[in-house]
Design a protein around this motif. Sequence first.
Motif, short mmCIF file in Angstrom:
data_model
loop_
_atom_site.label_atom_id
_atom_site.label_comp_id
_atom_site.label_asym_id
_atom_site.label_seq_id
_atom_site.Cartn_x
_atom_site.Cartn_y
_atom_site.Cartn_z
N GLY A 21 19.70 51.22 5.61
CA GLY A 21 18.53 51.27 5.47
C GLY A 21 18.34 52.21 6.39
N VAL A 22 18.20 51.59 7.72
CA VAL A 22 17.67 52.49 8.85
C VAL A 22 17.69 53.85 9.09
N SER A 35 18.00 60.20 1.03
CA SER A 35 16.73 59.06 1.94
C SER A 35 16.58 57.94 1.60
N ARG A 51 11.07 59.34 7.03
CA ARG A 51 10.56 59.48 8.37
C ARG A 51 10.53 61.33 8.24
N TRP A 63 15.62 55.40 6.55
CA TRP A 63 14.27 55.35 7.29
C TRP A 63 14.10 56.31 7.98
N ARG A 64 14.73 56.44 9.04
CA ARG A 64 15.06 57.66 10.05
C ARG A 64 14.66 58.80 9.01
N LEU A 74 17.20 54.07 1.73
CA LEU A 74 16.88 52.78 2.15
C LEU A 74 16.62 52.30 1.15
#
Length: 78
Positions: free
Chosen positions: A64-65, A8, A72, A68-69, A12
């Motif tokens: 990138g999203v 991840s 998280r 990021w998800r 990112l």
Amino acid sequence: MRISRGTSLFLLAFGVWSWIIWITFAKNLWASDQSWTPDGSPTAYFVVHAVLTVVSFVLGTIIGVLGWRAFRASRVAS
């Protein structure tokens, strides 16, 4: 599907790197003599590379999203 924390972070970082690189490329493309004809209209070189730049921005953003998800989600799961 689970994405590891390392993966991840890689996704990112790739998204951020993609934006940095393609912003620089877009600035250079705009300033290039090859991008414009003497009457000021864009050349085929400009159009092709502008499309490439836009597609790369979109893909970099999506990657990138996703990174990021996933990052998280890995923090919440830990």
